[in-house]
Design an enzyme around this catalytic site. Structure first.
Site, PDB file in Angstrom:
ATOM      1  CG  ASP A 140      -1.998   0.060   0.975  1.00 30.15           C
ATOM      2  OD1 ASP A 140      -2.263  -0.717  -0.824  1.00 30.15           O
ATOM      3  OD2 ASP A 140      -3.136   0.135   1.528  1.00 30.15           O
ATOM      4  CG  ASP A 442     -10.095  -7.283  12.897  1.00 29.19           C
ATOM      5  OD1 ASP A 442     -10.918  -6.149  13.123  1.00 29.19           O
ATOM      6  OD2 ASP A 442      -8.787  -7.659  13.184  1.00 29.19           O
TER       7      ASP A 442
END
Length: 563
Positions: A140, A442
């Site tokens: 990223d 998550d």
């Protein structure tokens, strides 16, 4: 997949020892709390008497803390442990699914490329058919330093993988292996150890030198055409999608120095533009799901953080024991391994080992209905993570096949799904992939999967599956706990509240067990009240707790005097 000679389980589940004793203790604790509440409610000072409102405040604090303690007892009511039978997988060797492994990194400064290299090498060296193994590095940060780390890992893997498999070494992260000071088995092993360590040190020196310089030397860039992708690079948050198949596992040229096939290795830096929000790690994960579906399309996905290396070369086979069990495996969506750490302070000053959650609570949550997804060290079924609802006919579907096409075609197809606009007006981040909009994405992703009819498993093997780096300073710990606390509290106030989102989808016990984490941050308020108000009132001579009888005081003083 069929089996000869009847059903043979690939895993078993056992209830914790002394579970009956724990339940008896938990019941007595609940009874004690109820008696305490009754006392508080029946002994509230009358209006006008000093300490009345402080007493009521303590009553409210005890009600809340008692309620959260009840959730904790409920979470630990049915602690279970899972055990696998990897040797039985041999009967399914030809049917083993493809496994795509995602390694995520975001900043070459905070996450040095040498760490990324070690994590890649550890997962490339799994004891698993290499033609069914693919590793994807998501960068990223879009850094050519990280891309070069992937190239170095690919080159070193030609020597590292044969060494690991010949001498059955553990762990298979080079830096962790050499740090453990391995003892050679014989003279041949000793010679190989010296050679492989020298190769690693040379690679490490090259990578660290380039990292310090902050650039890749021209003579290195000229060796690989992939560096040309950075010619149009503008900034970390403004660049085109870059997808490079560093090692094409299908090619006859992708072999180690002993002639065995290497796993596929892919580098990805998704497109980023200032006008489009990129959703951090969640966005990276969703891009990886799509990109991998255009290249290898493995049925099972594993995601690890770049600073969490694989410590057990058999971890993939352990996970497959759950997915491939003929009777109970088809409904399992993900298998979560615990997070372990190797940089803990001697006395665990800040409790960063997460010993209670990993050794007790997650086992209890598994017994309540299924473990939650904790962001790393987790094996997923691709269909479940991609948004599919579970149905009883799921296991009867045809098996997936690998994608065909040239390297150039695969890369171009993958770039299209890694663009910054691909997710616009789609269900990605909502009903598909990792969910957006929550700090602890998550947690809600795992909950969402379970609410679609899937099950999950928490597996805590004797040898840790994954080992990473824990925060070591007070500032790091406070920042981590703040993010977790705010994220979990955000869930309870959002549409993903387990009691609302999970209603009629998962059991009430499972919903309440999830709430134990979501409500934990609120414990700070009654705790501060409980620690300060009684002490302040004691200075004024106003007791807020039951007074001990004189006879009991004499008895206790006698006991302590004897001791």
């Amino acid at each position: 997949m069929g089996s000869e000679g009847g059903y043979v389980p690939l895993f078993e589940t056992k209830t914790a020892k002394l579970a009956v004793f724990y339940r008896a203790v938990a019941t007595s604790m609940l009874a004690s709390m109820c008696l305490m509440w009754v006392y508080r409610a029946t002994h509230i000072p009358p209006p006008g008497q000093p300490g009345r409102w402080a007493w009521i405040g303590l009553f409210a604090a005890e009600l809340w803390l008692g309620f959260h303690c009840l959730l904790s007892l409920l979470l630990r009511w049915n602690v279970i442990y899972r055990y696998t039978f990897k040797d039985r997988l041999s009967r399914y060797e030809k049917d083993l699914p493809g496994v795509d492994i995602f390694v995520c990194t975001a900043d070459p400064t905070l996450e040095p490329p040498i760490i990324v290299t070690n994590t890649i090498l550890a997962v490339m060296a799994y004891e698993y058919p290499t033609e069914k193994l693919s590793v994807y590095l998501s960068d990223d940060g879009g850094s050519d330093l990280t891309f070069n780390a992937a190239l170095e890992a690919a080159e070193f893997s030609k020597y590292w993988l044969p060494y690991c498999k010949k001498y059955k070494v553990e762990p298979r992260s080079p830096v962790a292996y050499f740090r453990s000071r391995p003892k050679p088995l014989d003279s041949d092993h000793a010679s190989s150890l010296v050679s492989i360590k020298k190769l690693y040190e040379e690679m490490e020196k090259r990578i660290e030198t380039q990292t310090k310089l902050g650039r890749i030397p021209d003579h290195v860039r000229e060796k690989h055409t992939g560096f040309s992708k950075w010619d149009t690079y503008k900034a970390q948050n403004d660049h085109d999608a870059i997808v490079q198949i560093v090692v094409d596992g299908r090619s006859s040229y992708a072999k180690d120095n002993e002639g065995s096939r290497l796993p596929t290795l892919v580098y990805m830096a998704r497109e980023k533009r200032p006008q489009h929000f990129h959703h951090f790690k969640a966005g990276s994960m969703n891009a990886l799901i799509r990109v991998s579906s255009k290249i290898s399309n493995g049925e099972i996905l594993l995601n690890v953080d770049c600073d969490m290396y694989s410590n057990n070369s058999q971890a993939v086979r352990d996970a497959l024991c759950f997915f491939m069990d003929e009777k109970n495996g088809q409904q399992i969506a993900f298998v979560q391994f615990p997070q372990r750490f190797d940089n803990l302070t001697p006395n665990e000053l800040y409790g960063t080992s997460l010993r209670v959650p990993t050794e007790v609570e997650l086992h209890g949550l598994d017994g309540c209905g299924g473990s939650n997804y904790i962001g790393s060290g987790c094996f997923h079924r691709r269909d479940a993570l991609s948004g599919m609802k579970y149905n009883k006919d799921y296991g009867k579907k045809a098996k997936k096949v690998r994608i065909e096409g040239s390297v150039q075609d695969l890369e171009e197809n993958a770039k299209a799904v890694a663009s910054s606009t691909f997710e616009l007006r789609t269900q990605w981040g909502k009903e598909m992939g990792v969910k957006y909009g929550i700090a602890v994405e998550d947690f809600v992703t795992g909950l969402g999967i379970q609410c679609k009819g899937w099950k999950s498993v928490y597996f805590n093997p004797e040898r840790a599956g994954f080992i990473g780096l824990a925060p070591t300073t007070l500032a790091q710990v406070l920042n981590q706990q703040k993010r977790w606390g705010e994220g979990n509290l955000q869930i309870i106030l959002s549409r993903y509240c387990p009691l609302v989102f999970g209603h009629n989808k998962i059991s009430l016990v499972h919903q309440l067990a999830y709430c134990h984490y979501n409500l934990r941050a609120l414990n700070s308020l009654p705790t501060v009240y409980y620690c300060t108000i009684p002490a302040l009132y004691l200075v004024k001579g106003i007791p807020l707790f039951p007074q001990v009888k004189v006879k009991l005081e004499r008895f206790l003083s006698l006991v302590y005097w004897r001791i």
